[in-house]
Scaffold this active site. Structure first.
Site, PDB file in Angstrom:
ATOM      1  N   GLU A 291     -13.703  14.008   3.837  1.00 39.42           N
ATOM      2  CA  GLU A 291     -13.642  14.584   2.476  1.00 39.42           C
ATOM      3  C   GLU A 291     -15.016  15.138   2.086  1.00 39.42           C
ATOM      4  O   GLU A 291     -15.132  16.229   1.527  1.00 39.42           O
ATOM      5  CB  GLU A 291     -13.192  13.511   1.478  1.00 39.42           C
ATOM      6  CG  GLU A 291     -12.981  14.064   0.080  1.00 39.42           C
ATOM      7  CD  GLU A 291     -12.529  12.996  -0.910  1.00 39.42           C
ATOM      8  OE1 GLU A 291     -11.758  12.084  -0.528  1.00 39.42           O
ATOM      9  OE2 GLU A 291     -12.970  13.062  -2.069  1.00 39.42           O
TER      10      GLU A 291
ATOM     11  N   HIS B  86      -7.723  14.881   3.232  1.00 39.34           N
ATOM     12  CA  HIS B  86      -9.142  14.894   2.849  1.00 39.34           C
ATOM     13  C   HIS B  86      -9.659  16.287   2.530  1.00 39.34           C
ATOM     14  O   HIS B  86     -10.729  16.434   1.950  1.00 39.34           O
ATOM     15  CB  HIS B  86      -9.998  14.326   3.989  1.00 39.34           C
ATOM     16  CG  HIS B  86      -9.509  13.008   4.503  1.00 39.34           C
ATOM     17  ND1 HIS B  86      -8.829  12.880   5.693  1.00 39.34           N
ATOM     18  CD2 HIS B  86      -9.598  11.778   3.981  1.00 39.34           C
ATOM     19  CE1 HIS B  86      -8.519  11.607   5.882  1.00 39.34           C
ATOM     20  NE2 HIS B  86      -8.975  10.915   4.867  1.00 39.34           N
TER      21      HIS B  86
ATOM     22  N   HIS C   3      -6.294   7.982   7.498  1.00 38.40           N
ATOM     23  CA  HIS C   3      -7.017   7.031   8.338  1.00 38.40           C
ATOM     24  C   HIS C   3      -6.141   5.819   8.626  1.00 38.40           C
ATOM     25  O   HIS C   3      -6.246   4.784   7.986  1.00 38.40           O
ATOM     26  CB  HIS C   3      -8.332   6.612   7.659  1.00 38.40           C
ATOM     27  CG  HIS C   3      -9.394   7.646   7.825  1.00 38.40           C
ATOM     28  ND1 HIS C   3     -10.307   7.960   6.845  1.00 38.40           N
ATOM     29  CD2 HIS C   3      -9.678   8.463   8.864  1.00 38.40           C
ATOM     30  CE1 HIS C   3     -11.096   8.918   7.283  1.00 38.40           C
ATOM     31  NE2 HIS C   3     -10.740   9.244   8.501  1.00 38.40           N
TER      32      HIS C   3
ATOM     33  N   ASN D 246     -11.421   4.009   1.461  1.00 42.52           N
ATOM     34  CA  ASN D 246     -10.937   3.252   0.290  1.00 42.52           C
ATOM     35  C   ASN D 246     -10.633   1.813   0.663  1.00 42.52           C
ATOM     36  O   ASN D 246     -10.800   0.903  -0.144  1.00 42.52           O
ATOM     37  CB  ASN D 246      -9.767   3.978  -0.392  1.00 42.52           C
ATOM     38  CG  ASN D 246      -8.445   3.781   0.294  1.00 42.52           C
ATOM     39  OD1 ASN D 246      -7.787   2.773   0.108  1.00 42.52           O
ATOM     40  ND2 ASN D 246      -8.047   4.742   1.121  1.00 42.52           N
TER      41      ASN D 246
HETATM   42  S1  SF4 Z   1      -6.896   8.064  -2.109  1.00 41.84           S
HETATM   43 FE1  SF4 Z   1      -6.853   9.350  -3.946  1.00 41.84          FE
HETATM   44  S2  SF4 Z   1      -7.776  11.287  -3.326  1.00 41.84           S
HETATM   45 FE2  SF4 Z   1      -7.251  10.187  -1.441  1.00 41.84          FE
HETATM   46  S3  SF4 Z   1      -5.211  10.944  -0.901  1.00 41.84           S
HETATM   47 FE3  SF4 Z   1      -4.907   9.116  -2.177  1.00 41.84          FE
HETATM   48  S4  SF4 Z   1      -4.688   9.896  -4.291  1.00 41.84           S
HETATM   49 FE4  SF4 Z   1      -5.595  11.539  -3.046  1.00 41.84          FE
END
Ligand code: SF4
Length: 287
Positions: A135, A83, A43, A228
């Site tokens: 995801e 994802h 993203h 995130n």
């Molecule tokens: S945020 Fe976590 S789950 Fe997502 S790509 Fe990065 S390490 Fe992998």
């Protein structure tokens, strides 16, 4: 102006791996063309634009599933994002003879494996996630019997055999909100198997936001579509620090920072380091 970098910064290991594989694919003349990105590889708009400039075609349409998008493709190479996707996508690509470059993060693969295993053993599988996030959609594609939980309120309405419940979650959720749901489920279903799967990259970034020293403003750098990144902003706000989510230095240049004497900076796991460095350079030189 005091500027505090909240560590870590830069790509997480899953994003690094996905980008390495995808860029190698773009440079590999032996792979069938065209090369498609099945959903944004990560993203981040800047990165997606870079892939498009290199000739990749982005398959992404609001309201249209990855399966529907893939049905329209008859030849070429498909890059699966970090994802992950459901088994249906692998089967469809195979039927159509498409070449797959699978960059699914190992943490997401682990979740798919654990859910599959528990479904086979007769468990009711609950998945804490955000509807519409790739995801989450990939996991829900494993089986229509998986129950999605998006909030603590929803968790309270779950009806399942209390002896055979398996619970896991999306890797990029809020530590705080997810813990609340797990705490509730642990009390309501003492025999449930609880696999909190928030990944390390997400955890350490959020913890840095929760424990940061008091500043006038926290700047969270990342794409507004990144789960995130958005959770970092929520973590910082939750400890009472005025927080703003920006995508690049242009967004920061629009801010009025006259009253601000201290700033902390964090960034999502899919934010390129140079974007953060440009912002820090601007703040150090211009403000
Ligand atoms: S945020 Fe976590 S789950 Fe997502 S790509 Fe990065 S390490 Fe992998």
């Amino acid at each position: 102006m005091k500027i505090i970098r909240l560590e870590p910064q830069g790509y997480c290991s899953g994003v690094k791996n996905a980008l390495t594989m995808a860029y190698q694919a773009m440079e590999n003349p032996d792979l069938p063309r065209p090369i498609y990105l099945l959903g944004s590889i990560i993203h981040n708009k800047t990165v997606i634009e870079d892939f498009k400039e290199k000739g990749a075609i982005l398959l992404e349409e609001k309201g249209t599933s990855k399966t529907e998008l893939l049905k329209k493709i008859s030849k070429g190479t498909i890059i699966i994002s970090a994802h992950g996707v459901s088994q249906e996508i692998y089967s469809l690509a195979d039927q159509k003879g498409l070449k797959l470059i699978d960059t699914t993060c190992g943490n997401v693969r682990w979740i798919h494996k654990r859910i599959q295993q528990h479904l086979e053993e007769g468990y009711t599988c609950l998945y804490i996630g955000m509807k519409g996030h790739p995801e989450c959609e990939g996991v829900l594609g494993i089986s229509s019997s998986i129950l999605l939980i998006e909030s603590l309120e929803q968790a309270k309405f779950i009806k399942a055999n209390p002896e055979k419940i398996y619970v896991t979650n999306q890797t990029t959720l809020s530590l705080y909100d997810t813990k609340q749901i797990y705490d509730y489920l642990a009390t309501a279903y003492p025999n449930a198997i609880l696999d909190n799967a928030i990944c390390k990259a997400t955890t350490i970034r959020q913890e840095a936001c929760y424990t940061q020293e008091r500043v006038d403003l926290c700047i969270v750098v990342g794409d507004k579509a990144s789960s995130n990144t958005k959770k970092l902003a929520l973590a910082s706000q939750s400890v009472g620090i005025p927080t703003i989510l920006v995508e690049n230095v242009t967004d920061v240049q629009k801010l009025s920072l006259k009253q601000i004497s201290s700033i902390s900076i964090t960034s999502g796991a899919s934010t390129p380091s140079h974007v953060v460095e440009e912002i820090i350079t601007y703040l150090e030189q211009e403000v």
